[in-house]
Motif scaffolding. Structure first.
Motif, PDB file in Angstrom:
ATOM      1  N   GLU A  70       0.883  -1.164   0.000  1.00 14.80           N
ATOM      2  CA  GLU A  70       0.000   0.000   0.000  1.00 14.80           C
ATOM      3  C   GLU A  70       0.918   1.211   0.000  1.00 14.80           C
ATOM      4  O   GLU A  70       1.561   1.511   1.006  1.00 14.80           O
ATOM      5  N   GLY A  71       1.028   1.873  -1.142  1.00 13.36           N
ATOM      6  CA  GLY A  71       2.003   2.955  -1.259  1.00 13.36           C
ATOM      7  C   GLY A  71       3.400   2.371  -1.120  1.00 13.36           C
ATOM      8  O   GLY A  71       3.748   1.397  -1.772  1.00 13.36           O
ATOM      9  N   GLU A  72       4.186   2.939  -0.228  1.00 14.98           N
ATOM     10  CA  GLU A  72       5.557   2.475   0.011  1.00 14.98           C
ATOM     11  C   GLU A  72       5.638   1.436   1.123  1.00 14.98           C
ATOM     12  O   GLU A  72       6.727   0.981   1.463  1.00 14.98           O
ATOM     13  N   THR A  73       4.513   1.056   1.693  1.00 16.99           N
ATOM     14  CA  THR A  73       4.497   0.149   2.840  1.00 16.99           C
ATOM     15  C   THR A  73       4.125  -1.263   2.422  1.00 16.99           C
ATOM     16  O   THR A  73       3.155  -1.473   1.703  1.00 16.99           O
ATOM     17  N   VAL A  74       4.912  -2.235   2.902  1.00 18.07           N
ATOM     18  CA  VAL A  74       4.626  -3.647   2.700  1.00 18.07           C
ATOM     19  C   VAL A  74       3.952  -4.165   3.966  1.00 18.07           C
ATOM     20  O   VAL A  74       4.445  -3.961   5.074  1.00 18.07           O
ATOM     21  N   TYR A  75       2.813  -4.829   3.793  1.00 20.96           N
ATOM     22  CA  TYR A  75       2.084  -5.466   4.888  1.00 20.96           C
ATOM     23  C   TYR A  75       2.312  -6.964   4.753  1.00 20.96           C
ATOM     24  O   TYR A  75       1.908  -7.576   3.762  1.00 20.96           O
ATOM     25  N   LEU A  76       2.979  -7.540   5.734  1.00 20.21           N
ATOM     26  CA  LEU A  76       3.432  -8.927   5.672  1.00 20.21           C
ATOM     27  C   LEU A  76       2.591  -9.825   6.563  1.00 20.21           C
ATOM     28  O   LEU A  76       2.397  -9.547   7.747  1.00 20.21           O
ATOM     29  N   GLN A  77       2.112 -10.914   5.987  1.00 25.57           N
ATOM     30  CA  GLN A  77       1.417 -11.932   6.763  1.00 25.57           C
ATOM     31  C   GLN A  77       2.469 -12.695   7.558  1.00 25.57           C
ATOM     32  O   GLN A  77       3.473 -13.145   7.011  1.00 25.57           O
ATOM     33  N   PHE A  78       2.249 -12.803   8.848  1.00 22.28           N
ATOM     34  CA  PHE A  78       3.179 -13.563   9.671  1.00 22.28           C
ATOM     35  C   PHE A  78       2.408 -14.249  10.777  1.00 22.28           C
ATOM     36  O   PHE A  78       1.240 -13.931  11.016  1.00 22.28           O
ATOM     37  N   VAL A  79       3.046 -15.177  11.435  1.00 21.99           N
ATOM     38  CA  VAL A  79       2.381 -15.897  12.517  1.00 21.99           C
ATOM     39  C   VAL A  79       2.297 -15.001  13.756  1.00 21.99           C
ATOM     40  O   VAL A  79       3.105 -14.084  13.931  1.00 21.99           O
ATOM     41  N   HIS A  80       1.333 -15.271  14.592  1.00 24.99           N
ATOM     42  CA  HIS A  80       1.209 -14.544  15.853  1.00 24.99           C
ATOM     43  C   HIS A  80       2.419 -14.880  16.714  1.00 24.99           C
ATOM     44  O   HIS A  80       2.877 -16.025  16.742  1.00 24.99           O
ATOM     45  N   PRO A  81       2.974 -13.896  17.434  1.00 23.92           N
ATOM     46  CA  PRO A  81       4.198 -14.135  18.213  1.00 23.92           C
ATOM     47  C   PRO A  81       4.069 -15.217  19.290  1.00 23.92           C
ATOM     48  O   PRO A  81       5.072 -15.749  19.736  1.00 23.92           O
ATOM     49  N   VAL A  82       2.880 -15.547  19.725  1.00 22.98           N
ATOM     50  CA  VAL A  82       2.741 -16.590  20.749  1.00 22.98           C
ATOM     51  C   VAL A  82       2.151 -17.871  20.158  1.00 22.98           C
ATOM     52  O   VAL A  82       1.486 -18.635  20.834  1.00 22.98           O
ATOM     53  N   TYR A  84       2.382 -21.298  19.591  1.00 23.46           N
ATOM     54  CA  TYR A  84       3.209 -22.343  20.201  1.00 23.46           C
ATOM     55  C   TYR A  84       3.001 -23.731  19.615  1.00 23.46           C
ATOM     56  O   TYR A  84       3.596 -24.678  20.079  1.00 23.46           O
ATOM     57  N   THR A  85       2.164 -23.878  18.608  1.00 18.56           N
ATOM     58  CA  THR A  85       1.917 -25.210  18.066  1.00 18.56           C
ATOM     59  C   THR A  85       3.066 -25.695  17.188  1.00 18.56           C
ATOM     60  O   THR A  85       3.085 -26.850  16.803  1.00 18.56           O
ATOM     61  N   VAL A  86       4.007 -24.818  16.902  1.00 17.03           N
ATOM     62  CA  VAL A  86       5.181 -25.174  16.108  1.00 17.03           C
ATOM     63  C   VAL A  86       6.419 -24.844  16.921  1.00 17.03           C
ATOM     64  O   VAL A  86       6.470 -23.835  17.626  1.00 17.03           O
ATOM     65  N   SER A  87       7.416 -25.681  16.811  1.00 22.78           N
ATOM     66  CA  SER A  87       8.669 -25.490  17.540  1.00 22.78           C
ATOM     67  C   SER A  87       9.257 -24.100  17.273  1.00 22.78           C
ATOM     68  O   SER A  87       9.213 -23.601  16.150  1.00 22.78           O
ATOM     69  N   ARG A  88       9.826 -23.507  18.311  1.00 20.85           N
ATOM     70  CA  ARG A  88      10.470 -22.189  18.152  1.00 20.85           C
ATOM     71  C   ARG A  88      11.612 -22.237  17.142  1.00 20.85           C
ATOM     72  O   ARG A  88      11.872 -21.266  16.445  1.00 20.85           O
ATOM     73  N   LYS A  89      12.294 -23.368  17.050  1.00 20.55           N
ATOM     74  CA  LYS A  89      13.383 -23.501  16.080  1.00 20.55           C
ATOM     75  C   LYS A  89      12.843 -23.416  14.653  1.00 20.55           C
ATOM     76  O   LYS A  89      13.446 -22.785  13.789  1.00 20.55           O
ATOM     77  N   ILE A  90      11.725 -24.043  14.419  1.00 18.00           N
ATOM     78  CA  ILE A  90      11.117 -23.995  13.091  1.00 18.00           C
ATOM     79  C   ILE A  90      10.621 -22.582  12.792  1.00 18.00           C
ATOM     80  O   ILE A  90      10.824 -22.063  11.687  1.00 18.00           O
TER      81      ILE A  90
END
Length: 109
Positions: A70-82, A84-90
């Protein structure tokens, strides 16, 4: 994009209503701040709604993460920081690859 303060779980319908009702606030904040990157930790669909982004404007990085610009800004889909269903290493490996791709996209390398 951060949801309002509250309990640990969010009500989807309430968030959709808030995005519709108060999305103008988020749009104005983004204009004022002018970020190059906004990480949507579980809020990507709401960001698409706030900015009126149709699916054909959504792109995918090689890592599988979706984004829109949107304009010069990229909006990135990412996982929620908490998420926990996937290993932190992954998650770390995924983040490392995804953010390297975003840096390349933004010409920051």
């Amino acid at each position: 994009i951060k949801k309002t303060a509250g309990i640990s779980a969010s009500n989807h319908d309430e968030l959709v209503q808030a995005a519709d009702r108060y999305g103008f606030v988020v749009r104005r904040q983004m204009e004022l701040i002018g970020p190059r990157l906004v990480i949507c930790g579980g809020t990507f669909e709401y960001a698409k709604s706030i900015f009126g982004v149709e699916q054909q404007r959504v792109r995918m990085l090689p890592s599988g993460a979706e984004y829109f610009q949107e304009g010069e800004t990229v909006y990135l889909q990412f996982v929620h920081p908490v998420w926990y269903t996937v290993s932190r290493k992954i998650l770390f490996a995924y983040a490392k690859v995804t953010f390297a791709e975003v840096k390349n996209l933004l010409g920051m390398i």
